[in-house]
Structure formats: C-alpha cells, structure tokens
Write a protein that holds these residues in place. Sequence first.
Motif, PDB file in Angstrom:
ATOM      1  N   ILE A   1       0.839  -1.188   0.000  1.00 16.63           N
ATOM      2  CA  ILE A   1       0.000   0.000   0.000  1.00 16.63           C
ATOM      3  C   ILE A   1       0.880   1.245   0.000  1.00 16.63           C
ATOM      4  N   PRO A   2       0.682   2.168  -0.946  1.00 17.71           N
ATOM      5  CA  PRO A   2       1.514   3.371  -0.994  1.00 17.71           C
ATOM      6  C   PRO A   2       1.258   4.302   0.197  1.00 17.71           C
ATOM      7  N   ILE A   3       2.339   4.869   0.716  1.00 17.96           N
ATOM      8  CA  ILE A   3       2.251   5.893   1.752  1.00 17.96           C
ATOM      9  C   ILE A   3       2.437   7.232   1.057  1.00 17.96           C
TER      10      ILE A   3
ATOM     11  N   ASP B   1      -9.415   4.163   2.607  1.00 18.90           N
ATOM     12  CA  ASP B   1     -10.108   3.716   1.400  1.00 18.90           C
ATOM     13  C   ASP B   1     -10.476   4.956   0.604  1.00 18.90           C
ATOM     14  N   GLY B   2      -9.690   5.224  -0.453  1.00 21.17           N
ATOM     15  CA  GLY B   2      -9.912   6.426  -1.238  1.00 21.17           C
ATOM     16  C   GLY B   2     -11.172   6.385  -2.083  1.00 21.17           C
ATOM     17  N   ALA B   3     -11.723   5.191  -2.294  1.00 23.92           N
ATOM     18  CA  ALA B   3     -12.950   5.085  -3.077  1.00 23.92           C
ATOM     19  C   ALA B   3     -14.181   5.423  -2.244  1.00 23.92           C
ATOM     20  N   ASP B   4     -14.036   5.373  -0.934  1.00 23.37           N
ATOM     21  CA  ASP B   4     -15.159   5.624  -0.028  1.00 23.37           C
ATOM     22  C   ASP B   4     -15.093   7.082   0.424  1.00 23.37           C
ATOM     23  N   ASN B   5     -15.442   7.993  -0.460  1.00 23.71           N
ATOM     24  CA  ASN B   5     -15.332   9.420  -0.147  1.00 23.71           C
ATOM     25  C   ASN B   5     -16.683  10.109   0.003  1.00 23.71           C
TER      26      ASN B   5
ATOM     27  N   ILE C   1       5.910   8.302  -0.721  1.00 27.82           N
ATOM     28  CA  ILE C   1       7.165   8.366   0.028  1.00 27.82           C
ATOM     29  C   ILE C   1       7.610   6.982   0.505  1.00 27.82           C
ATOM     30  N   GLY C   2       6.827   5.965   0.243  1.00 32.65           N
ATOM     31  CA  GLY C   2       7.182   4.616   0.647  1.00 32.65           C
ATOM     32  C   GLY C   2       5.988   3.699   0.499  1.00 32.65           C
ATOM     33  N   TYR C   3       6.153   2.473   0.963  1.00 36.86           N
ATOM     34  CA  TYR C   3       5.080   1.489   0.865  1.00 36.86           C
ATOM     35  C   TYR C   3       4.906   0.772   2.201  1.00 36.86           C
ATOM     36  N   LEU C   4       3.667   0.470   2.517  1.00 36.35           N
ATOM     37  CA  LEU C   4       3.309  -0.286   3.707  1.00 36.35           C
ATOM     38  C   LEU C   4       2.903  -1.681   3.267  1.00 36.35           C
TER      39      LEU C   4
ATOM     40  N   LEU D   1      -6.664   1.701  -1.931  1.00 33.25           N
ATOM     41  CA  LEU D   1      -6.138   1.882  -0.576  1.00 33.25           C
ATOM     42  C   LEU D   1      -4.824   2.646  -0.621  1.00 33.25           C
ATOM     43  N   PHE D   2      -4.649   3.549   0.332  1.00 30.34           N
ATOM     44  CA  PHE D   2      -3.368   4.224   0.519  1.00 30.34           C
ATOM     45  C   PHE D   2      -3.210   4.531   2.001  1.00 30.34           C
ATOM     46  N   ALA D   3      -2.018   4.936   2.384  1.00 26.51           N
ATOM     47  CA  ALA D   3      -1.746   5.189   3.800  1.00 26.51           C
ATOM     48  C   ALA D   3      -1.185   6.588   3.979  1.00 26.51           C
ATOM     49  N   VAL D   4      -1.486   7.182   5.132  1.00 26.94           N
ATOM     50  CA  VAL D   4      -0.886   8.449   5.548  1.00 26.94           C
ATOM     51  C   VAL D   4      -0.407   8.279   6.983  1.00 26.94           C
ATOM     52  N   ARG D   5       0.609   9.063   7.333  1.00 33.02           N
ATOM     53  CA  ARG D   5       1.108   8.999   8.703  1.00 33.02           C
ATOM     54  C   ARG D   5       0.437  10.092   9.533  1.00 33.02           C
TER      55      ARG D   5
END
Length: 223
Positions: free
Chosen positions: A86-88, A153-157, A106-109, A124-128
Amino acid sequence: MQSLTLHPLQEAILQLSRERNIAKMKLREIGRLVGDPSPQKIKHHLQQLEKKGLIKIDRERQVAQNTMHGSIEGFLKKKGSKLFRIPIVGAANCGPAELLAEENIIGYLRVSNALVHRQSSDDLFAVRASGYSMNQARVNGKTIDDGDLLIVDGADNVPEEGKVILSVIDGAANVKRYHKDAQNNQIALLSDSTNDLAPIYIHEDDDFVINGHVIEVVKRPTQ
C-alpha cells in the motif's frame, strides 16, 4: 503440509527473503521494508521463522535461505492470505488543518489482507498521523496517535455521519470525525482527544474535499 500460523510481519519478512538477502541487512532496514521499524520486533519474528524452519540464516557467511521456496506461496494462497503493498502518500494533521497534503509516494506499507479485510488493495493508501487530536478515536478498537499509519479507502469518499475521514482543506490534509450540522448548514470536523480542541467548521462553499475513510490503524511500534 503442516498447518502454520504466521504473524503478518512474518509473512512480510518471508516475502522479503525471496527478494533480498536479509542476512546482509540491518534489522532497521528490514523493518522499514516490511512496515515495522522496531528492531526488537523484527529480531523476534526472524527467530520465530527460524524456529518454524521457514528461514535458515548463516550469519557467519551472511547468507539467508528461504527453506519453503515456492511452497510458502502455496501455503499463503491456501489460507486465503496475501500481502498488500500500500503506498504511503505523506502525512495528515491530527490537529488544526496546517500540514500540507503530499500526494507524492514516500514509501510502501506491506500488510496482510487479513488486516484490512479486503481481497484487493485497489484504492487503498496510507498516511502517517501527525498530532494527538484523535488519540481517543477508535477505528477497529485502535486509537490514532502521533506517528501511526492510517490506511484509507480512497474510493469511499461519500460523507458518513460519525466516520473518521481524511480530508483536505485549502490544500492541508487532516484527520477528523465527520459531523453534518444540518441545522446550521455546516460541516463540523470533530477531534476525539484527551485535550479540549475546538471543531473545524466547514461551509458548503469552502475548498473542502473528502479523500476517503480511515479503515485501519497500524500502530507505531513501541520501544
């Protein structure tokens, strides 16, 4: 094959061992690549993998062997488990909307799909998380503390009352609980914190975008 129970970190380390010679890598480097920077945890799970006979490490020659080879993929597939990458995409403020949104990866989880209860990592993506304004929120029973990774979940906006959302206000990313104040024709972004923090009030004409709902929290490792 004997049934085994693998921790998600062990699955991630096994996969990494197929791609890299982990015997030559520092514990922190392994941890960074599998999404958990705690050297103590990485050392523990490496030892568990060796005890289970899944990895053999010759520390003198600095050679690591994945003893399961292709069969581990069959094992994971048999259990219906797989690893997501999952991309961060930066950090989001858990406080006032001050931290600028960063869309560059900036990285991957790397996490097991069992953690997010999905069969696909699409959208799906991640943020800190940055700050403590959501340290009493609960997402699947977990609080949101400074440094935690939040899976979104970026699709669930579509806004939903009471859900923890990632939004961008005037170019600044933030994590808050959504509340529609219909009586006053405004949106209130609420903090769930040990501190008494005022809501952020949004009018329908403001530059405000919901980027998704937070579906899981990956806690920052404790030392």
